[in-house]
Enzyme design. Structure first.
Site, short mmCIF file in Angstrom:
data_model
loop_
_atom_site.label_atom_id
_atom_site.label_comp_id
_atom_site.label_asym_id
_atom_site.label_seq_id
_atom_site.Cartn_x
_atom_site.Cartn_y
_atom_site.Cartn_z
CG ASN A 52 -2.15 -0.91 1.36
OD1 ASN A 52 -2.20 -1.48 0.36
ND2 ASN A 52 -1.68 -1.76 2.35
CG HIS A 138 -10.66 -1.79 8.39
ND1 HIS A 138 -10.13 -2.46 9.10
CD2 HIS A 138 -9.48 -2.71 7.31
CE1 HIS A 138 -8.84 -2.84 9.14
NE2 HIS A 138 -8.34 -2.72 8.30
CD GLU A 177 -13.13 0.88 4.50
OE1 GLU A 177 -12.64 0.98 3.71
OE2 GLU A 177 -13.23 0.40 5.20
CB SER A 181 -9.04 -1.72 2.47
OG SER A 181 -10.26 -2.91 2.74
CG ASP A 206 -11.12 3.65 7.38
OD1 ASP A 206 -9.86 4.54 6.41
OD2 ASP A 206 -10.93 2.52 8.27
CG HIS A 209 -6.77 1.86 0.94
ND1 HIS A 209 -5.89 1.48 1.00
CD2 HIS A 209 -7.01 0.78 2.01
CE1 HIS A 209 -6.01 0.52 1.96
NE2 HIS A 209 -6.74 0.49 2.53
CE LYS A 241 -3.59 0.64 5.00
NZ LYS A 241 -4.68 -0.01 5.40
#
Ligand code: PLP
Length: 398
Positions: A52, A138, A177, A181, A206, A209, A241
Site C-alpha cells: 500500500n 474494514h 470509507e 480497501s 475512514d 487508502h 499506506k
C-alpha cells in the site's frame, strides 16, 4: 468423535484444519527487504504489486533522515502514554500539520488505524445509539460495531437508498470509507454528507487508502469529491499506506478531540507512538502535499494497467484508484493464479474470505508511483489472457 483431537477449552487445531480444507489457511512470508515497488523473498527479486506504499515513500531518503533526526532528539521510545509524559512537541506539531492539511479544527494521533477506529466507535456509541456501516467497511469497524451495546445496521455497498431507508433522525453515526480497501472504489461522499445533514446524524470517513493519493495536495477522498471537511464530523486516516510510515489519526472538532482525550481507552491506556515517528510522518506530509507529479504518474500507470488487463479479458473492478482487484471467484483459483505470477517474478496477493465475501476471491493488485510503465507491462505479460473460468456469481461488481 472424529476429527482432530481437542485438548483444553480451545479447539485451535480443528479451526486451523477447517481453514486448510477450504483453501483459506493463512501463512506469513518473511521478506528480506521491500522497497520502491520491489520485494525480495528467499533470495529472489520480485516486482511488488501487493503493498500500500502508493507513492513509493516508504524508502524515501528525506523521511528516513527525519526519522533518524527524531531519534537523535527524542530517543527511540515515547516512554509513556500521551496523558502521562508520552506526548511531545513532535506529536503536537504533527497534529497541527494534519489539521492544517485536512481543514479540521483538531487532531489526535493513534498507534494504528485499527485502534483509532475501535477507539472512536467505543468512546461514542452507547446503547441508545445507532451505527450505520457500509457492509464492506474494514474489519476494525465491523468488529467493534458488532461488540458494542448500540444497534448496528449494515447497508449494501454504496447503496444510498438502502442507507436512507435505515436512517433514524438524531440517533448516531454513519461510517464509510473513502476508498474501499479490497475493491478500490469510492463511497459517494456528497450523498453521504447530505443524508447525514438531513437526518441529524454524524458522519465518519475512514480514508486509509485515499489520503495522499486523491485530491489536491493529496488531501484525500473528500477533497477529490469536493466535499467540505466540515460536513464530515470525524476524519480518520493512516500513516502506514501512502504516507510510508505507520500510525493513524482522528480529526474533527476541538470538542471531539477533547472528548477522545478523556474517553478513548485505546488512546489513554496505550504508550504513545515514538516522537521520532511523528517527525517522519510530518516530513512525509510535506512531501505528499508537493507530490502532484507522482500522483500524475500513478494515474498513468492505473490507466495503462486497466486498458491492458481489459484487453486480456480480465474482469476489473469499478476502481480508478491504485487498488485494482481482478475478480477470480474461487479461493483455490486465486491462489493458483498468485502462484503463477510469483513463478514469473511478480508478487500479487490472493485475497480470500473472510476478508472478502465468499465467492469473490481476487487478486488485489496495487500500483505505486515507484513502478515504471515497463513494470506494468511485465505484470500484464505475467497475467496473460484470462482463462475465462472465473465464477463471478453474486459479486457486487455485476
Ligand atoms: C489499513 C486499514 C486500517 C488499519 O490501519 P492500520 O494503521 O494498518 O492499523 C483501517 N481501515 C482501513 C480501511 C484500512 O485499509
Amino acid at each position: 468423535m472424529n476429527g482432530p483431537a481437542v485438548t483444553g477449552p480451545f479447539a485451535l487445531g480443528a479451526a486451523l484444519a477447517g481453514r486448510e480444507q477450504a483453501d483459506l489457511l493463512r501463512r506469513r512470508i518473511a521478506t528480506q527487504g521491500s522497497v520502491a515497488g520491489r520485494l525480495q523473498v528467499a533470495g529472489r527479486d520480485y516486482l511488488n504489486f501487493s503493498a500500500n506504499d502508493y507513492l513509493g515513500l516508504a524508502d524515501h531518503s528525506a523521511i528516513k533522515a527525519a526519522f533518524k533526526a527524531g531519534i537523535d532528539r527524542y530517543g527511540t521510545g515515547s516512554g509513556a502514554s500521551p496523558l502521562v509524559t508520552g506526548y511531545s512537541r513532535a506529536h503536537q506539531q504533527l497534529e497541527e500539520t494534519l489539521a492544517d492539511w485536512l481543514g479540521v479544527e483538531a487532531v489526535l494521533l493513534f498507534n494504528c488505524g485499527f485502534s483509532a477506529n475501535q477507539a472512536v466507535l467505543k468512546a461514542l456509541l452507547g446503547k441508545e445509539h445507532l451505527l450505520w456501516q457500509d457492509k464492506l467497511n474494514h474489519a476494525s469497524l465491523q468488529e467493534m460495531g458488532s461488540q458494542l451495546p448500540c444497534k448496528m445496521k449494515r447497508f449494501g455497498h454504496n447503496d444510498m437508498a438502502a442507507l436512507e431507508r435505515l436512517l433514524e433522525p438524531n440517533r448516531g453515526l454513519i461510517v464509510s470509507e473513502g476508498v474501499f480497501s479490497m475493491d478500490g472504489d469510492q463511497a459517494p461522499w456528497r450523498e453521504l454528507a447530505t443524508l447525514a445533514a438531513q437526518s441529524g446524524n454524524w458522519l465518519m470517513i475512514d480514508d486509509a487508502h485515499g489520503l495522499g493519493v486523491l485530491g489536491p495536495e493529496g488531501r484525500g477522498t473528500l477533497a477529490a469529491q469536493g466535499v467540505q471537511p466540515a460536513s464530515v464530523h470525524i476524519q480518520m486516516g493512516t500513516f502506514g499506506k501512502a504516507l510510508g510510515v505507520a500510525g493513524a489519526f482522528v480529526g474533527g472538532s476541538r470538542e471531539l478531540v477533547d472528548y477522545l482525550v478523556n474517553f478513548a481507552r485505546h488512546y489513554v491506556y496505550s504508550t504513545h507512538m515514538p516522537a521520532a515517528q511523528a517527525c517522519a510522518v510530518s516530513k512525509s506530509i510535506e512531501l505528499v502535499r508537493a507530490a502532484d507529479e507522482s500522483r500524475a504518474h500513478l494515474g498513468q500507470l492505473i490507466a495503462s494497467f486497466r486498458q491492458g488487463a481489459k484487453g486480456l479479458g480480465w474482469q476489473l473492478g469499478a476502481s480508478d484508484t491504485p487498488i485494482q482487484p481482478l475478480l477470480v471467484g474461487e479461493s483455490s483459483a486465486a491462489l493458483q493464479l498468485a502462484e503463477q505470477l510469483r513463478d514469473r517474478g511478480v508478487w500479487v496477493s490472493a485475497i480470500r474470505p473472510p476478508t472478502v465475501p465468499v465467492g469473490t476471491a481476487r487478486l488485489r493488485i496495487t500500483l505505486s508511483a515507484a513502478h515504471r510503465e515497463q513494470d506494468v507491462d511485465r505484470l500484464l505479460d505475467a497475467l496473460g489472457p484470462c482463462s475465462g473460468s472465473a465464477n463471478l456469481e453474486g459479486t457486487h461488481h455485476g
